[in-house]
Enzyme design. Structure first.
Site, PDB file in Angstrom:
ATOM      1  N   GLY A 130      39.125  54.899  44.133  1.00 23.32           N
ATOM      2  CA  GLY A 130      40.199  54.878  43.127  1.00 23.32           C
ATOM      3  C   GLY A 130      41.293  53.919  43.515  1.00 23.32           C
ATOM      4  CB  SER A 132      41.246  48.928  39.600  1.00 18.76           C
ATOM      5  OG  SER A 132      40.518  48.139  40.494  1.00 18.76           O
ATOM      6  CD  GLU A 247      34.362  46.715  46.772  1.00 24.18           C
ATOM      7  OE1 GLU A 247      35.497  47.064  47.110  1.00 24.18           O
ATOM      8  OE2 GLU A 247      33.921  46.886  45.621  1.00 24.18           O
ATOM      9  CB  THR A 372      38.668  37.903  39.915  1.00 20.63           C
ATOM     10  OG1 THR A 372      39.870  37.359  40.461  1.00 20.63           O
ATOM     11  CG2 THR A 372      38.988  39.129  39.068  1.00 20.63           C
ATOM     12  CD  GLU A 374      39.411  33.386  38.377  1.00 15.52           C
ATOM     13  OE1 GLU A 374      39.110  34.582  38.614  1.00 15.52           O
ATOM     14  OE2 GLU A 374      38.786  32.680  37.562  1.00 15.52           O
TER      15      GLU A 374
HETATM   16  C1  LIG Z   1      31.356  46.302  37.747  1.00 18.40           C
HETATM   17  C2  LIG Z   1      32.732  46.653  38.235  1.00 18.40           C
HETATM   18  C3  LIG Z   1      32.917  47.741  39.059  1.00 18.40           C
HETATM   19  C4  LIG Z   1      34.203  48.079  39.501  1.00 18.40           C
HETATM   20  N1  LIG Z   1      34.341  49.195  40.284  1.00 18.40           N
HETATM   21  C5  LIG Z   1      35.588  49.555  40.713  1.00 18.40           C
HETATM   22  C6  LIG Z   1      35.776  50.751  41.486  1.00 18.40           C
HETATM   23  O1  LIG Z   1      34.815  51.494  41.769  1.00 18.40           O
HETATM   24  N2  LIG Z   1      37.029  51.084  41.883  1.00 18.40           N
HETATM   25  C7  LIG Z   1      38.101  50.305  41.587  1.00 18.40           C
HETATM   26  O2  LIG Z   1      39.211  50.646  42.023  1.00 18.40           O
HETATM   27  N3  LIG Z   1      37.975  49.171  40.831  1.00 18.40           N
HETATM   28  C8  LIG Z   1      36.745  48.789  40.390  1.00 18.40           C
HETATM   29  N4  LIG Z   1      36.588  47.649  39.619  1.00 18.40           N
HETATM   30  C9  LIG Z   1      37.789  46.910  39.222  1.00 18.40           C
HETATM   31  C10 LIG Z   1      37.944  45.531  39.858  1.00 18.40           C
HETATM   32  O3  LIG Z   1      38.320  45.654  41.217  1.00 18.40           O
HETATM   33  C11 LIG Z   1      38.997  44.770  39.028  1.00 18.40           C
HETATM   34  O4  LIG Z   1      38.450  44.576  37.736  1.00 18.40           O
HETATM   35  C12 LIG Z   1      39.342  43.441  39.630  1.00 18.40           C
HETATM   36  O5  LIG Z   1      40.031  43.595  40.851  1.00 18.40           O
HETATM   37  C13 LIG Z   1      40.189  42.592  38.665  1.00 18.40           C
HETATM   38  O6  LIG Z   1      41.305  43.298  38.212  1.00 18.40           O
HETATM   39  P1  LIG Z   1      41.658  43.381  36.652  1.00 18.40           P
HETATM   40  O7  LIG Z   1      40.422  43.802  35.925  1.00 18.40           O
HETATM   41  O8  LIG Z   1      42.875  44.228  36.513  1.00 18.40           O
HETATM   42  O9  LIG Z   1      41.988  41.893  36.196  1.00 18.40           O
HETATM   43  P2  LIG Z   1      43.362  41.128  36.365  1.00 18.40           P
HETATM   44  O10 LIG Z   1      43.885  41.315  37.747  1.00 18.40           O
HETATM   45  O11 LIG Z   1      44.266  41.496  35.244  1.00 18.40           O
HETATM   46  O12 LIG Z   1      42.911  39.621  36.215  1.00 18.40           O
HETATM   47  C14 LIG Z   1      42.728  38.976  34.951  1.00 18.40           C
HETATM   48  C15 LIG Z   1      42.413  37.506  35.211  1.00 18.40           C
HETATM   49  O13 LIG Z   1      43.518  36.853  35.845  1.00 18.40           O
HETATM   50  C16 LIG Z   1      43.106  36.227  37.056  1.00 18.40           C
HETATM   51  N5  LIG Z   1      44.152  36.329  38.058  1.00 18.40           N
HETATM   52  C17 LIG Z   1      44.904  37.433  38.347  1.00 18.40           C
HETATM   53  N6  LIG Z   1      45.755  37.165  39.362  1.00 18.40           N
HETATM   54  C18 LIG Z   1      45.529  35.878  39.731  1.00 18.40           C
HETATM   55  C19 LIG Z   1      46.107  35.029  40.725  1.00 18.40           C
HETATM   56  N7  LIG Z   1      47.065  35.460  41.546  1.00 18.40           N
HETATM   57  N8  LIG Z   1      45.626  33.758  40.827  1.00 18.40           N
HETATM   58  C20 LIG Z   1      44.653  33.306  40.008  1.00 18.40           C
HETATM   59  N9  LIG Z   1      44.084  34.073  39.023  1.00 18.40           N
HETATM   60  C21 LIG Z   1      44.518  35.334  38.896  1.00 18.40           C
HETATM   61  C22 LIG Z   1      41.863  37.015  37.492  1.00 18.40           C
HETATM   62  O14 LIG Z   1      41.039  36.245  38.331  1.00 18.40           O
HETATM   63  C23 LIG Z   1      41.210  37.316  36.145  1.00 18.40           C
HETATM   64  O15 LIG Z   1      40.446  36.226  35.712  1.00 18.40           O
HETATM   65  C24 LIG Z   1      35.315  47.295  39.133  1.00 18.40           C
HETATM   66  C25 LIG Z   1      35.136  46.186  38.299  1.00 18.40           C
HETATM   67  C26 LIG Z   1      33.878  45.873  37.844  1.00 18.40           C
HETATM   68  C27 LIG Z   1      33.721  44.682  36.943  1.00 18.40           C
END
Ligand SMILES: Cc1cc2nc3c(=O)[nH]c(=O)nc-3n(C[C@H](O)[C@H](O)[C@H](O)COP(=O)(O)OP(=O)(O)OC[C@H]3O[C@@H](n4cnc5c(N)ncnc54)[C@H](O)[C@@H]3O)c2cc1C
Length: 390
Positions: A130, A132, A247, A372, A374
């Protein structure tokens, strides 16, 4: 680096191969999304296989023997992972064994190790992560879920999102804010939360390949005893970074990518060999070269670990390269199959029983999960190349 096995690794490789030949039936073969690292929490609790591994201490081969592991060296574990990946063997409770357990071994106290590690080993207790939240993914340290001390408990309020496997989990490794008045990284603590505790609500999220693997989780005055804090108060960020490094170094097995690519090349050959051009062959050759590069990158992680070093930006390089490659492999599979590649399971004309179409959609998540692309590039730029923060 010498790529050949030493005598110990060579003997051990034979032992693992013999075990697989005897024990791994075709029905245990892992689905693509589990092999490719985005199906965590979906189909990984295979009790029969787990019990077979447990008889040899192979559920968590590199854990110390005192915690139920086999105390394997890093290189033996690498051989073990390689052989299991080639055979598409299940990785029981990957999240628990691969990320949560090692984090507890590093940051947990003796009571916590005694309480949590046996359940992870036996597969009886299933974990989720837990971290994100709706407003905090890449910028994880901005998380808003609050934990307020009340006597011997902390009271949790807030929300998590994208929590893989939360619908099946017994426990969550949770990050929550315990101090609002300090820089954001310094006010976070890490807790073990009982998913059956009053006030926890799990809502399903179906992903774009129509699979329910992650969830939203809500906390409404959930009480967590103080003893279930992992590490020190307000030091949870450092616990989380340990988990993220584990991870990123393990999320996608380069060997699995190579095996999958071989299967794709053979299964689609009747389709692309009729195209009358070299394009398909060149595209396949590129992917095969790239999978070898991914394998070399994972050797680098293993050799660092064997030398007692902790991979950090190296884990980001491997995660970035392998996750982007997994998407290119899915695209190549689709190109090679032409329009047939768009057919899903159930069609007699679908190559690989419709898995290509599903793989194409599932792999979109691989460059998001675990941080991600990035964010990996930012880590490589700052910690690897010494460039300034943006
Ligand atoms: C299949 C899958 C399983 C997952 N499982 C888990 C889980 O079990 N537990 C958990 O806690 N989370 C989980 N996640 C969540 C995952 O860790 C987040 O989706 C990820 O860290 C991105 O965060 P966000 O979705 O809030 O995107 P955001 O952080 O909002 O990013 C949106 C976009 O902006 C870009 N961006 C953001 N900040 C920057 C920066 N500083 N510089 C350049 N670009 C930037 C990102 O690269 C992305 O393209 C999972 C995600 C997926 C897809």
């Amino acid at each position: 680096m010498d790529f050949r096995d030493g005598p110990d690794e060579a003997a051990f490789r034979i032992e693992v191969r013999q075990f697989i030949a005897k024990e791994l039936g075709p029905e245990l073969r892992q689905p693509d999304e589990a092999v490719l690292g985005v199906g965590v929490g979906e189909d990984t609790r295979d009790q029969g296989w787990l019990k077979k591994l447990a008889t040899r201490g192979w559920v968590a081969p590199a854990w110390p023997k005192e915690y139920g592991g086999a105390g394997m060296s890093v290189l033996q574990q690498f051989v073990y992972n390689e052989e299991m990946a080639r055979a598409r063997a299940p990785r029981p409770n990957f999240l628990g064994i691969g990320l949560i357990g090692p984090t507890i071994i590093v940051h947990g106290n003796d009571e916590q190790k005694k309480e949590y590690l046996p359940g992870l080993m036996s597969g009886d207790v299933f974990w989720c992560q837990g971290f994100s939240e709706p407003g905090s993914g890449s910028d994880l340290a901005s998380l808003q879920t609050r934990a307020v001390q009340d006597g011997d408990d902390f009271v949790i309020n807030g929300q998590k999102i994208w929590t893989s496997g939360a619908h099946r989990a017994d426990k969550m490794m949770l990050l929550a804010r315990t101090d609002n008045d300090v820089p954001k990284h310094k006010g976070i603590s890490c807790f073990v939360l009982d998913m059956k505790a009053p006030g926890v609500t799990v809502r399903p999220l179906t992903n774009m390949s129509e699979v329910h693997s992650f969830n939203e989780v809500f906390f409404d005055n959930v009480r967590v005893p103080r003893k279930d804090m992992i590490g020190e108060l307000n030091r949870g960020w450092y616990v989380a970074t340990t988990t993220l490094d584990f991870e990123r170094s393990g999320i996608i097995s380069a060997i699995s990518l190579e095996e999958l690519l071989k299967e794709i090349a053979c299964a689609t050959q009747p389709l692309w060999s009729k195209q009358g051009t070299q394009t398909a062959r060149f595209e396949l050759a590129d992917r095969f070269v790239e999978t070898r590069i991914a394998i070399m990158l994972s050797y680098r992680i293993a050799s660092m670990q064997a030398a007692g070093l902790i991979p950090n930006m190296e884990a980001s390089i491997t995660k970035l390269y392998a996750s982007e490659l997994s998407q290119r492999i899915a695209k190549t599979a689709s190109h090679l199959s032409g329009l047939f590649g768009q057919l899903g399971p159930g069609s007699a004309y679908a190559p690989m029983e419709g898995r290509i179409e599903r793989m194409y959609r599932t792999q979109v998540g691989s460059t998001l999960a675990g941080g991600t692309s990035e964010i990996q590039r930012n880590i490589i730029a700052q910690r690897g190349l010494g460039m300034p923060r943006e």
